[in-house]
Design a protein around this motif. Sequence first.
Motif, PDB file in Angstrom:
ATOM      1  N   ASN A   1      22.286   4.742  42.425  1.00 51.67           N
ATOM      2  CA  ASN A   1      23.084   3.824  41.652  1.00 51.67           C
ATOM      3  C   ASN A   1      22.965   2.309  41.807  1.00 51.67           C
ATOM      4  N   GLY A   2      22.930   1.527  40.965  1.00 51.39           N
ATOM      5  CA  GLY A   2      22.829   0.225  41.236  1.00 51.39           C
ATOM      6  C   GLY A   2      21.313  -0.325  41.384  1.00 51.39           C
ATOM      7  N   THR A   3      20.414   0.508  41.400  1.00 52.90           N
ATOM      8  CA  THR A   3      19.107   0.014  41.288  1.00 52.90           C
ATOM      9  C   THR A   3      18.741  -0.929  40.265  1.00 52.90           C
ATOM     10  N   LYS A   4      17.748  -2.098  40.660  1.00 59.09           N
ATOM     11  CA  LYS A   4      17.658  -2.928  39.518  1.00 59.09           C
ATOM     12  C   LYS A   4      16.025  -2.785  39.628  1.00 59.09           C
ATOM     13  N   ILE A   5      15.562  -3.150  38.165  1.00 57.07           N
ATOM     14  CA  ILE A   5      14.227  -3.428  38.105  1.00 57.07           C
ATOM     15  C   ILE A   5      13.911  -4.625  37.154  1.00 57.07           C
ATOM     16  N   LYS A   6      12.689  -5.158  37.181  1.00 62.91           N
ATOM     17  CA  LYS A   6      12.446  -6.200  36.309  1.00 62.91           C
ATOM     18  C   LYS A   6      11.278  -6.096  35.434  1.00 62.91           C
ATOM     19  N   LEU A   7      11.708  -6.212  34.042  1.00 68.72           N
ATOM     20  CA  LEU A   7      10.556  -6.071  33.060  1.00 68.72           C
ATOM     21  C   LEU A   7      10.020  -7.309  32.751  1.00 68.72           C
ATOM     22  N   LYS A   8       8.756  -7.806  33.121  1.00 63.06           N
ATOM     23  CA  LYS A   8       8.343  -9.146  32.986  1.00 63.06           C
ATOM     24  C   LYS A   8       8.079  -9.393  31.534  1.00 63.06           C
ATOM     25  N   GLY A   9       8.539 -10.570  31.160  1.00 63.34           N
ATOM     26  CA  GLY A   9       8.094 -10.837  29.620  1.00 63.34           C
ATOM     27  C   GLY A   9       8.793 -10.156  28.627  1.00 63.34           C
ATOM     28  N   LYS A  10       9.782  -9.270  29.023  1.00 65.22           N
ATOM     29  CA  LYS A  10      10.851  -8.765  27.878  1.00 65.22           C
ATOM     30  C   LYS A  10      12.058  -9.217  27.864  1.00 65.22           C
ATOM     31  N   GLY A  11      12.498 -10.470  28.356  1.00 65.55           N
ATOM     32  CA  GLY A  11      13.442 -11.279  28.073  1.00 65.55           C
ATOM     33  C   GLY A  11      13.546 -12.031  26.665  1.00 65.55           C
ATOM     34  N   PHE A  12      14.375 -13.130  26.796  1.00 64.41           N
ATOM     35  CA  PHE A  12      14.387 -13.935  25.645  1.00 64.41           C
ATOM     36  C   PHE A  12      13.265 -15.098  25.544  1.00 64.41           C
ATOM     37  N   PRO A  13      12.981 -15.409  24.062  1.00 63.23           N
ATOM     38  CA  PRO A  13      12.027 -16.447  23.864  1.00 63.23           C
ATOM     39  C   PRO A  13      12.240 -17.748  24.451  1.00 63.23           C
ATOM     40  N   VAL A  14      11.278 -18.324  25.141  1.00 65.48           N
ATOM     41  CA  VAL A  14      11.530 -19.760  25.665  1.00 65.48           C
ATOM     42  C   VAL A  14      11.433 -20.645  24.450  1.00 65.48           C
ATOM     43  N   TYR A  15      12.418 -21.617  24.369  1.00 70.25           N
ATOM     44  CA  TYR A  15      12.557 -22.622  23.328  1.00 70.25           C
ATOM     45  C   TYR A  15      11.529 -23.429  22.859  1.00 70.25           C
ATOM     46  N   LYS A  16      11.110 -23.487  21.808  1.00 64.87           N
ATOM     47  CA  LYS A  16       9.830 -24.194  21.543  1.00 64.87           C
ATOM     48  C   LYS A  16       8.588 -23.889  22.216  1.00 64.87           C
ATOM     49  N   LYS A  17       8.389 -22.956  22.883  1.00 66.50           N
ATOM     50  CA  LYS A  17       7.285 -22.508  23.442  1.00 66.50           C
ATOM     51  C   LYS A  17       6.762 -20.911  22.838  1.00 66.50           C
ATOM     52  N   GLU A  18       5.964 -21.147  21.963  1.00 70.12           N
ATOM     53  CA  GLU A  18       5.505 -20.034  21.373  1.00 70.12           C
ATOM     54  C   GLU A  18       4.864 -19.136  22.016  1.00 70.12           C
ATOM     55  N   GLY A  19       5.069 -17.729  22.053  1.00 73.12           N
ATOM     56  CA  GLY A  19       4.640 -16.597  22.791  1.00 73.12           C
ATOM     57  C   GLY A  19       5.161 -16.428  24.081  1.00 73.12           C
ATOM     58  N   GLN A  20       6.011 -17.457  24.713  1.00 71.80           N
ATOM     59  CA  GLN A  20       6.474 -17.129  25.937  1.00 71.80           C
ATOM     60  C   GLN A  20       8.015 -16.883  25.957  1.00 71.80           C
ATOM     61  N   PHE A  21       8.086 -15.794  27.040  1.00 70.74           N
ATOM     62  CA  PHE A  21       9.475 -15.068  27.296  1.00 70.74           C
ATOM     63  C   PHE A  21       9.644 -15.016  28.573  1.00 70.74           C
ATOM     64  N   GLY A  22      11.250 -14.837  28.850  1.00 77.10           N
ATOM     65  CA  GLY A  22      11.776 -14.951  30.117  1.00 77.10           C
ATOM     66  C   GLY A  22      11.672 -13.311  30.389  1.00 77.10           C
ATOM     67  N   ASP A  23      12.238 -12.661  31.578  1.00 79.26           N
ATOM     68  CA  ASP A  23      12.283 -11.289  31.705  1.00 79.26           C
ATOM     69  C   ASP A  23      13.519 -10.827  31.670  1.00 79.26           C
ATOM     70  N   LEU A  24      13.424  -9.333  31.724  1.00 83.08           N
ATOM     71  CA  LEU A  24      14.510  -8.440  31.505  1.00 83.08           C
ATOM     72  C   LEU A  24      14.835  -7.715  32.713  1.00 83.08           C
ATOM     73  N   PHE A  25      15.939  -7.885  33.239  1.00 83.03           N
ATOM     74  CA  PHE A  25      16.726  -7.285  34.427  1.00 83.03           C
ATOM     75  C   PHE A  25      17.706  -6.216  34.164  1.00 83.03           C
ATOM     76  N   ILE A  26      17.187  -5.033  34.473  1.00 84.50           N
ATOM     77  CA  ILE A  26      18.027  -3.758  34.346  1.00 84.50           C
ATOM     78  C   ILE A  26      18.624  -3.250  35.517  1.00 84.50           C
ATOM     79  N   THR A  27      19.791  -3.103  35.658  1.00 86.05           N
ATOM     80  CA  THR A  27      20.537  -2.116  36.669  1.00 86.05           C
ATOM     81  C   THR A  27      20.902  -0.805  36.024  1.00 86.05           C
ATOM     82  N   TYR A  28      20.664   0.267  36.949  1.00 80.61           N
ATOM     83  CA  TYR A  28      20.919   1.750  36.612  1.00 80.61           C
ATOM     84  C   TYR A  28      22.356   1.860  37.146  1.00 80.61           C
ATOM     85  N   GLN A  29      23.070   2.514  36.130  1.00 73.23           N
ATOM     86  CA  GLN A  29      24.459   2.860  36.427  1.00 73.23           C
ATOM     87  C   GLN A  29      24.417   4.522  36.302  1.00 73.23           C
TER      88      GLN A  29
END
Length: 300
Positions: free
Chosen positions: A248-276
């Motif tokens: 419980n509480g394990t965290k993982i990172k999904l690279k490039g699955k976050g939000f688009p970077v403003y005015k930088k086409e094709g670039q994204f942040g990361d998505l961080f998942i916490t398991y409950q």
Amino acid sequence: MSFIDYYKILGIPKTASENDIKKAYRKLARKLHPDLNPNDKEAERKFKEINEANEVLSNPENRKKYDKYGKDWQHAEAYEKAEQQQKQYQQSQNRRSFGSFQDQDYSDFFESMFGGAYSRAGSKSNPLKFRGQDYSAELQFTLEDVYKTHKRTITVNGKNIRLTIPAGVKNGQIIKIKGHGGKGINGGPNGDLHIKFTILNHSKFKRNNDNLYATIPLDLYTAMLGGEITIPVFEGKVKLKIKPETQNGTKIKLKGKGFPVYKKEGQFGDLFITYQIKTPTNLTNKEKELFSELAKLRNS
């Protein structure tokens, strides 16, 4: 230009608070919105009027100018500057014997104040030109809206302005649309339009700059034995492999699955998942027996 009583348009007294102005505007906007009154020219005209009234009265600085100068409120700053300049010039003329401004000095000083676009005060053939008033507006979007670049038309002072809203716009961000403010005086340049973005988040994701965060429920059996789950994201779905004995509480990172970077086409942040991990409830007698056996095995 005839006088427009913005207080009358919104149906509020001059003593109305900011909250009163906001409530009155929202009530009328819901009633007169073009989507609810298709092909109704009168409703469209009134909708433009209440938008104009709200833009002025909801801005404390603009409201103060409007209360003082009425229909000339947009030019209040320019008039005050001109009056101050005249006073300074008169003072300089009174001090000429002490090396104050000569005619050319005055002209240079005036141009330095107003961008070199103006001739000497009082000239009928070449009157003073003043920059128009800047306008302010606020746009509300959801997080889903600003995940992709899209176009939106807004109405400011009766004019429709088509905007391209870049993906990745942040909450509270302000952009400037040059030349879409108040009209300049005597051929002066128009003011600018400053738009503030308010981003509402109704999704299960939390946003921090370009990264997204989410807490995902995981059943006990998948957590213990491992497996695969699928979670929805802004574009489609993502499959996640669960390792056996995930805590419980394990965290993982999904690279490039976050939000688009403003005015930088094709670039994204990361998505961080916490398991409950979800503990099962309403156990049957058989399940209770099996858990009891498992507990005995673990403690033996």
